[in-house]
Design a protein around this motif. Structure first.
Motif, short mmCIF file in Angstrom:
data_model
loop_
_atom_site.label_atom_id
_atom_site.label_comp_id
_atom_site.label_asym_id
_atom_site.label_seq_id
_atom_site.Cartn_x
_atom_site.Cartn_y
_atom_site.Cartn_z
N PRO A 229 0.83 -1.21 0.00
CA PRO A 229 0.00 0.00 0.00
C PRO A 229 0.86 1.26 0.00
O PRO A 229 2.04 1.23 0.37
N VAL A 230 0.25 2.36 -0.41
CA VAL A 230 0.97 3.63 -0.47
C VAL A 230 1.55 3.98 0.90
O VAL A 230 2.64 4.55 1.01
N SER A 231 0.82 3.61 1.96
CA SER A 231 1.27 3.90 3.32
C SER A 231 2.25 2.86 3.86
O SER A 231 2.63 2.91 5.02
N GLY A 232 2.65 1.91 3.02
CA GLY A 232 3.54 0.84 3.47
C GLY A 232 4.91 1.35 3.89
O GLY A 232 5.33 2.45 3.51
N THR A 233 5.61 0.53 4.66
CA THR A 233 6.94 0.90 5.17
C THR A 233 8.04 0.43 4.21
O THR A 233 7.80 -0.39 3.32
N ASP A 234 9.23 0.95 4.43
CA ASP A 234 10.38 0.50 3.64
C ASP A 234 10.63 -0.99 3.84
O ASP A 234 11.03 -1.69 2.91
N GLN A 235 10.38 -1.48 5.05
CA GLN A 235 10.59 -2.90 5.33
C GLN A 235 9.63 -3.76 4.49
O GLN A 235 10.02 -4.81 3.97
N GLU A 236 8.39 -3.30 4.35
CA GLU A 236 7.43 -4.05 3.53
C GLU A 236 7.85 -4.05 2.06
O GLU A 236 7.74 -5.08 1.38
N ARG A 237 8.32 -2.92 1.61
CA ARG A 237 8.78 -2.86 0.21
C ARG A 237 10.01 -3.75 0.02
O ARG A 237 10.12 -4.46 -0.99
N GLN A 238 10.93 -3.70 0.96
CA GLN A 238 12.13 -4.53 0.85
C GLN A 238 11.78 -6.01 0.86
O GLN A 238 12.39 -6.81 0.14
N ARG A 239 10.78 -6.39 1.67
CA ARG A 239 10.37 -7.80 1.72
C ARG A 239 9.84 -8.26 0.37
O ARG A 239 10.18 -9.35 -0.11
N VAL A 240 9.01 -7.44 -0.26
CA VAL A 240 8.43 -7.80 -1.56
C VAL A 240 9.51 -7.89 -2.63
O VAL A 240 9.54 -8.83 -3.44
N VAL A 241 10.42 -6.92 -2.64
CA VAL A 241 11.50 -6.92 -3.63
C VAL A 241 12.40 -8.13 -3.42
O VAL A 241 12.82 -8.80 -4.38
N GLN A 242 12.71 -8.44 -2.17
CA GLN A 242 13.56 -9.60 -1.87
C GLN A 242 12.90 -10.89 -2.32
O GLN A 242 13.57 -11.81 -2.83
N VAL B 60 12.98 1.06 -5.96
CA VAL B 60 13.62 2.36 -5.76
C VAL B 60 13.21 2.95 -4.42
O VAL B 60 14.05 3.46 -3.66
N GLN B 61 11.91 2.87 -4.11
CA GLN B 61 11.41 3.43 -2.85
C GLN B 61 11.96 2.69 -1.63
O GLN B 61 12.06 3.26 -0.54
N ALA B 62 12.33 1.43 -1.82
CA ALA B 62 12.77 0.60 -0.69
C ALA B 62 14.21 0.88 -0.27
O ALA B 62 14.71 0.24 0.66
#
Length: 719
Positions: A136-149, A327-329
């Motif tokens: 989600p737009v309000s997601g954290t960097d950790q959530e983005r990093q988890r998805v990318v990983q 990029v955002q992560a």
């Protein structure tokens, strides 16, 4: 793209040693006389293919790929499996569906090479389970990093499985016939992050391949290992004067400079070799200079981004949305970009390399993010205009960036036209912009901006004067497509011959695997039928299209071949044969996107050929059936064809002549072809890409088709 991979055959091998036991009191075997050293035949050096085979055997089999997915994701796959019919399950396990839905294929017990290759080199996983990769737009960097990983690990593990399974294929491949297999191994090895296997695959490929691009890639792989002599050897294999010579010259210089004494120059050389971690270590003591020296700031930003618009993901694996998350992560990338902007404003440390990196990371990458994260057309248009304005200001005083400025202007004009067009309408460039774009294109010799301007203006005017004499390999198909578009409207024999030659060159240079060659063959046959209609050209189109129908092609190309075959057969007076072709294809289940539009046209042509003029003289029943196939977003040429088959007066409106109304709906060029019963349409796409080694890369796609429609008489009555 279809991959030319061998079917995987699983075999088990038992390797053992024999131990000679000599019983107590038994006679020992007689000792053999020693062989003189001069009589010993020296062992032959292992070939590159043999070295690759040994390295593939040493790849450790990773854990099952689906273990990376959480239970909710596996539950989604299980639910989908339960809904499949026996025929669909069979297609999933042993047919083409396994490549389209590779995770479901694995969950069903499959393990095909195509499924693993798709997972390791394309966004297949995020496309198959999009919700798993959403944040989600309000997601954290950790959530983005988890998805990318997760996306990274799925691709890497799939690549390792693919590589381990290729042992039998490589050992059994015939010399000279293994190029597609070795190219696939090279690509998978990159996703597995095994540069040693990348080089071995290229060394094996170079044993039989003479294509310059193979030697360029091999030279780059050798340079990564800092093998200066190896890069020189690769360069010597290129023809004198070949454009690829410059690429390897730059790579050779970087390999030599990577061992220099100047830390900043060494850092840039390491970046050029793709050794980002090593470059980061060299740059660390210089970090304090970042805000006041573009060379330092740009190098640090490249390291933070892994030299890519999709950091942390293998090439080809990230969808636009996933790349934006990547990029955002990276908080360190945001800091690096802030310092990069300050360094740019300082105007210190500007050189060609640092400026290119600045434009790529500070302008192109954010532009791509806006395109993938916009929530509505209005905000996208607004943000797009801001990005274009910012880029224009940045390069205003950089004459060497004039080609990029022209391309960006065409890109912005095309994007604005596309966003402002309502569903079912064609995009239209503002009349006041057209002369400006033409003059801008003529002011540069670069191929990409000229092709970009030609692509966005081709619907309503001739763009032959804008087309470059030559284009880089990646843009050669676009140039050929635009030449075909021009030849379809021209009575000039030279223009037609130029278009034919461009397509013939595409056919001869296209790789054996993939769709580039069959698409060019089909377009060449379409061009001949449109430019010189007659028994010979329609016969050739019917034959080419019928052959392609039986080949394993992507749905869009296969359905286009169906329409070509049917239209050509009907023009030859073989309406019953045309109907037979259409009936079979009409049974295909509904498809999304452009393939779905072509399937609707197939079903419409089937109804038109089945129409009984005696029972339905006013075409009321036919019109009702055709209306059920239309959608509000049908492309204008398809919508008009439906109207013409349904009604003899679809263009009898107001004071304008039917031809004028048709030109407004379709564009001047497509309207001209429609009067001859030819569906002349194209797919246009412009974009920008960034990768450190390649720099900012303009992308232009122009893919035309010239499909003969059935019942030309009904179409002409409507005009």
């Amino acid at each position: 793209m279809r991959r030319a991979l061998s079917r995987v055959t699983r075999s088990c091998f038992a390797l053992g040693g024999a131990t000679l036991l000599v019983a107590c009191g038994a006679r020992a075997p007689a000792a053999k006389a020693p062989v003189p050293p001069s009589a010993v035949t020296p062992a032959k050096p292992a070939t590159a293919t043999e070295k690759l085979l040994a390295a593939l055997r040493a790849v450790e089999r990773p854990r099952p790929l689906l273990e990376l997915l959480a239970e909710p994701a596996l539950a989604v796959l299980d639910t989908r499996l339960q809904t499949l019919t026996p025929e669909q399950r069979e297609q999933l396990l042993s047919g083409e569906l396994g490549e389209v839905m590779p995770l479901l294929h694995l969950r069903a017990g499959g393990g095909s090479a195509r499924a693993l290759f798709a997972l390791s080199t394309t966004p297949a996983a995020s496309q198959e389970l999009p919700l798993v990769f959403e944040v989600p737009v309000s997601g954290t960097d950790q959530e983005r990093q988890r998805v990318v990983q997760l996306a990274h690990d799925l691709a890497q593990r799939a690549a390792l499985h693919f590589l381990r399974d290729r042992v039998i294929d490589v050992s059994g491949a015939k010399r000279g016939a293994a190029s597609p297999l070795l190219a696939a191994i090279e690509q998978a090895a990159r996703s597995a992050e095994r540069p040693d296997l990348v080089r071995l695959a290229l060394e094996a490929l170079a044993e039989t391949e003479t294509a310059p691009e193979v030697w360029v890639r091999l030279g780059q792989a050798r340079a990564f290992d800092r093998d200066v002599a190896g890069v020189r050897a690769a360069q010597e294999r290129l023809p004198q004067g070949a454009p690829e010579q410059a690429q390897l010259t730059a790579v050779l210089s970087a390999a030599q400079a990577a061992s220099g004494t100047d830390p900043l120059a060494t850092s840039w050389a390491l970046l050029q070799l793709g050794r980002y971690a090593d470059a980061g270590q060299q740059l660390a003591p210089m970090a304090a200079r970042a805000k006041s020296d573009l060379r330092v700031a740009a190098a640090l930003a490249v390291v933070a981004a892994d030299g890519s618009a999709c950091p942390g993901l293998q090439e080809g694996v990230g969808s636009p949305r996933l790349c934006a998350l990547a990029v955002q992560a990276r908080p360190q990338l945001a800091r690096a970009l802030s310092e990069l902007e300050q360094a740019w404003q300082s105007k210190a440390g500007r050189n060609a390399a640092s400026v290119e990196a600045y434009l790529g990371l500070a302008h192109v990458v954010p532009w791509l993010m806006d395109l993938s994260t916009a929530t509505d057309p209005a905000s996208l248009e607004r943000d797009f205009a801001k990005r274009h304005s910012a880029l224009t200001r940045a390069i205003a005083d950089l004459p060497e960036q004039r080609p990029l400025a022209v391309f960006a202007a065409a890109f912005a004009a095309g994007m604005k036209a596309g966003l402002q067009a309502r569903p079912g309408e064609r995009p239209r460039i503002e009349s006041s912009q057209k002369p400006e774009l033409v003059q801008a294109a003529l002011s540069t010799e670069a191929a990409a901006p000229r092709l970009a301007v030609a692509a966005v203006l081709a619907s309503d005017q001739s763009v032959l004067s804008l087309l470059p004499e030559k284009a880089p390999q990646r843009l050669a198909g676009t140039r050929a497509g635009l030449l075909v578009w021009e030849a379809a409207s021209s009575s000039d024999a030279a223009t037609l011959e130029t278009a034919r030659s461009a397509l013939a060159e595409r056919i001869s240079s296209a790789p054996t695997a993939g769709t580039e060659r069959p698409a060019a063959v089909l377009l060449l046959a379409e061009l001949d039928a449109a430019a010189t209609p007659g028994e010979r050209s329609y016969g050739a189109l019917a034959q080419v299209a019928s052959q392609l129908i039986s080949e394993p092609l992507p749905p869009e190309l296969a359905l286009r071949a169906v329409l070509d075959a049917a239209g050509a057969l009907e023009r030859l007076g073989r309406a019953s044969d045309a109907l037979g072709v259409l009936k079979k294809a009409a049974e295909i289940e509904s498809l999304p996107g452009p393939a779905g539009d072509l399937l609707s046209l197939i079903r419409a042509e089937k109804l038109v050929l089945e129409w009984d003029a005696k029972r339905d003289p006013e075409r009321k029943a036919l019109a009702k059936q055709l209306a059920a196939l239309r959608s509000p977003s049908s492309p204008p040429p398809l919508a008009f064809a439906f109207d013409a088959w349904s009604n003899a007066k679809p263009l009898r409106q107001g004071k304008k002549k039917p031809k004028e109304l048709l030109e407004e709906r379709l564009g001047v060029r497509a309207a001209d072809s429609m009067t001859r019963g030819s569906l002349r349409a194209t797919r246009v796409s412009l974009g920008l890409a960034y990768k450190f080694q390649a720099g900012v890369t303009p992308e232009v796609m122009f893919e035309p088709m010239l499909v003969p429609l059935v019942r030309l008489d009904l179409i002409q009555k409507a005009l």
